[in-house]
Design a protein around this motif. Structure first.
Motif, PDB file in Angstrom:
ATOM      1  N   ASN A   1       0.814  -1.222   0.000  1.00 26.84           N
ATOM      2  CA  ASN A   1       0.000   0.000   0.000  1.00 26.84           C
ATOM      3  C   ASN A   1       0.843   1.267   0.000  1.00 26.84           C
ATOM      4  O   ASN A   1       0.463   2.268  -0.612  1.00 26.84           O
ATOM      5  N   LYS A   2       1.977   1.253   0.695  1.00 25.02           N
ATOM      6  CA  LYS A   2       2.753   2.484   0.866  1.00 25.02           C
ATOM      7  C   LYS A   2       3.925   2.623  -0.086  1.00 25.02           C
ATOM      8  O   LYS A   2       4.466   3.715  -0.233  1.00 25.02           O
ATOM      9  N   VAL A   3       4.340   1.526  -0.755  1.00 23.98           N
ATOM     10  CA  VAL A   3       5.501   1.605  -1.642  1.00 23.98           C
ATOM     11  C   VAL A   3       5.160   1.186  -3.065  1.00 23.98           C
ATOM     12  O   VAL A   3       5.401   1.933  -4.012  1.00 23.98           O
ATOM     13  N   VAL A   4       4.585   0.010  -3.214  1.00 20.49           N
ATOM     14  CA  VAL A   4       4.389  -0.547  -4.552  1.00 20.49           C
ATOM     15  C   VAL A   4       3.335   0.229  -5.336  1.00 20.49           C
ATOM     16  O   VAL A   4       3.591   0.660  -6.472  1.00 20.49           O
ATOM     17  N   PHE A   5       2.149   0.401  -4.763  1.00 19.99           N
ATOM     18  CA  PHE A   5       1.106   1.125  -5.484  1.00 19.99           C
ATOM     19  C   PHE A   5       1.485   2.572  -5.798  1.00 19.99           C
ATOM     20  O   PHE A   5       1.261   3.030  -6.924  1.00 19.99           O
ATOM     21  N   PRO A   6       2.067   3.339  -4.864  1.00 17.17           N
ATOM     22  CA  PRO A   6       2.488   4.692  -5.243  1.00 17.17           C
ATOM     23  C   PRO A   6       3.556   4.720  -6.339  1.00 17.17           C
ATOM     24  O   PRO A   6       3.538   5.607  -7.199  1.00 17.17           O
ATOM     25  N   ALA A   7       4.464   3.753  -6.344  1.00 22.88           N
ATOM     26  CA  ALA A   7       5.478   3.712  -7.396  1.00 22.88           C
ATOM     27  C   ALA A   7       4.838   3.437  -8.757  1.00 22.88           C
ATOM     28  O   ALA A   7       5.165   4.085  -9.760  1.00 22.88           O
ATOM     29  N   ILE A   8       3.905   2.495  -8.794  1.00 23.71           N
ATOM     30  CA  ILE A   8       3.197   2.206 -10.047  1.00 23.71           C
ATOM     31  C   ILE A   8       2.373   3.409 -10.482  1.00 23.71           C
ATOM     32  O   ILE A   8       2.326   3.742 -11.684  1.00 23.71           O
ATOM     33  N   ASP A   9       1.727   4.084  -9.527  1.00 30.07           N
ATOM     34  CA  ASP A   9       0.945   5.275  -9.846  1.00 30.07           C
ATOM     35  C   ASP A   9       1.814   6.369 -10.449  1.00 30.07           C
ATOM     36  O   ASP A   9       1.417   7.022 -11.422  1.00 30.07           O
ATOM     37  N   LEU A  10       2.985   6.568  -9.878  1.00 31.39           N
ATOM     38  CA  LEU A  10       3.892   7.593 -10.392  1.00 31.39           C
ATOM     39  C   LEU A  10       4.333   7.281 -11.820  1.00 31.39           C
ATOM     40  O   LEU A  10       4.309   8.154 -12.696  1.00 31.39           O
ATOM     41  N   ILE A  11       4.696   6.036 -12.059  1.00 33.08           N
ATOM     42  CA  ILE A  11       5.135   5.635 -13.403  1.00 33.08           C
ATOM     43  C   ILE A  11       4.004   5.811 -14.414  1.00 33.08           C
ATOM     44  O   ILE A  11       4.208   6.361 -15.502  1.00 33.08           O
ATOM     45  N   LEU A  12       2.803   5.363 -14.052  1.00 28.67           N
ATOM     46  CA  LEU A  12       1.675   5.507 -14.972  1.00 28.67           C
ATOM     47  C   LEU A  12       1.298   6.962 -15.204  1.00 28.67           C
ATOM     48  O   LEU A  12       0.920   7.327 -16.321  1.00 28.67           O
ATOM     49  N   ALA A  13       1.398   7.796 -14.176  1.00 32.28           N
ATOM     50  CA  ALA A  13       1.090   9.217 -14.351  1.00 32.28           C
ATOM     51  C   ALA A  13       2.083   9.879 -15.303  1.00 32.28           C
ATOM     52  O   ALA A  13       1.693  10.661 -16.180  1.00 32.28           O
ATOM     53  N   VAL A  14       3.357   9.557 -15.154  1.00 27.50           N
ATOM     54  CA  VAL A  14       4.367  10.127 -16.053  1.00 27.50           C
ATOM     55  C   VAL A  14       4.109   9.663 -17.479  1.00 27.50           C
ATOM     56  O   VAL A  14       4.120  10.472 -18.423  1.00 27.50           O
TER      57      VAL A  14
END
Length: 113
Positions: A53-66
């Protein structure tokens, strides 16, 4: 050194490493291996959930947003050049971004955790 001595030294080193890092697992005296695995999973599942919840999903979200904003920009420049706006790639990236942004709300109930 002869070839035989080198090989025997290498085998001794490998055996030492295996014996140092090899850990015997015991099933708490009763021989219940399934129970030992379930207990380990129950102890680790909260930690796994927190990390995801605190590392994997935010990292994927950041990559997809970029990727989404980069693709939106390149699609706009293609529109300026050719006069046709291609919606498929930005729409797919946006849907994936929405899915991963909302996934922590429901993914754990689907997985039964």
């Amino acid at each position: 050194m002869t070839k035989l001595k080198k090989i025997s030294l290498l085998l001794c080193f490998a055996l030492t490493v295996v014996l140092m890092y090899g850990i015997t697992a015991h099933a708490a005296g009763s021989g219940d291996v399934a129970g030992a695995i379930e207990d380990t999973w129950n102890d680790a599942s909260d930690q796994i959930k927190t990390v995801v919840n605190k590392v994997v999903f935010p990292a994927i979200d950041l990559i997809l947003a970029v990727f989404f904003f980069a693709k939106l920009g390149t699609t706009y420049f293609d529109y300026r050049k050719h006069g046709q706006f291609e919606w498929a790639a930005p729409a797919i990236l946006f849907a994936c971004l929405v899915f991963t942004l909302t996934a922590p709300l429901y993914i754990w109930t689907i997985l039964g955790m």
